[in-house]
Write an enzyme that holds these catalytic residues in place. Sequence first.
Site: not given
Length: 413
Positions: A216-218
């Site tokens: 995933s990412n932030h």
Amino acid sequence: MEKITLLQDKHIVLGATGSIAVYKAVDLASKLTQAGAHVDVIMTESAQKFVAPITFQAMTGRPVYTDMWQADSSGGLPTHIAHVGLGEGADLIAIIPATANTIAKLASGQSNDLLTVTVLASRAPMLIAPAMDGGMYEHPATQANVNTLVERRVYLVDPDVGRFASGLTGRGRLPDTPTLIGHVRRVLATDALRGKHIIATAGPTREAFDPVRFISNHSSGKQGYAIAQAALDAGADVTLFSSVNLPTPIGAKLVPFSSANDLLEGVLEASSHADALIMAAAVADFRPAEQAEQKIKKKGDDEGLRITLARNPDILKTLHDMRQNTPSAINLSVVVGFAAESQNLLDNAENKVKRKGLDFIVANNISANDAGFAVDNNRVVFLHKDGTHETFDLMPKSQVAEAIIQRVVDLLD
Ligand code: PMT
């Protein structure tokens, strides 16, 4: 509490009636004031049994009105005559909390206290948020009175279900302040996007490689949620695709998503009947090529894990191609993308405008500490398809969202 553009200098008459929940209306009065509204509180006699007028006065910095027969501060007219103007000049009369008794009085047109006199004299939009103890809200008499008010176009905030002061449980609790403010925003929304359907996307994609793990990412979803709220404030119907757990803006239709493929499917379907799409979601370009059915176990003490990634569909590019090849499937008139860049911000963003066929792109530098992912502010440049740029200083994501919505309004016009 951040300023809310929609509430700037709005005159709100807050009618507080005699429910224990009136203590929550004190917080509401405070937050509405901090958000930029002028809040004039009218308290019924029984509301004053729970909270003193001075409490509201301290929160709003304005006089609180309680007595129909009291002369105004100049010693002249009784309050109900002097302050009928309160209702006349109001952008909204919000009765929070509204007791069964006040609702019954309003339904039958009684006017024997300052609040009911003001309501009867006013033609301002009205909102009621009922709050009452066990059984009272469901009682047929209360239901009939509520329905009468709704038929008269009074905006109803459905009470929550939960535990009452009496220890009983049921429907009749006053919702929390952010929810109440969300409803106030619904009533005060402008007509800028009335009748238009806007799709906003928010949050990161999650690409699973086994049943418990994902890439995933932030992204926190804050920017996308702010866009949904700004579109609602402009009177739009809003579908919000979200992968995060933030409070749903009041009035938005929430559609959860997880992976890029989920989001593609949902956005394509919604695009057949929406007017504009604003893609703030942080979509992964790659996903694990395979997804293990069971949790992947460690092998040996030192052995790592190799994951092969496959390309994800590009949602905006897919839409662009469809708009050209099968225009009848896509209703969208305006498509706005975001560019999350850590280098060559303008060049990379400009390429994306062309490749993805966007009306404009909102470029942000996601390597900055004070902007981009997860924080409350953003520093953006709008790059339009005609090659023009608009550069903005660091500002709250809500203001970035308002600027985007303003451009969407202009484009849809
Ligand atoms: O969520 P927050 O914490 O508030 O942070 C906000 C944000 C930094 C996530 C947001 O401002 C932002 O930049 N969102 C876009 C993130 C992104 O995916 O950027 P990109 O440059 O990789 O993609 C360009 C555009 O194409 C984006 O609109 C993206 O949604 C879209 N895209 C990307 C990949 C893909 N496979 N399909 C797409 O449609």
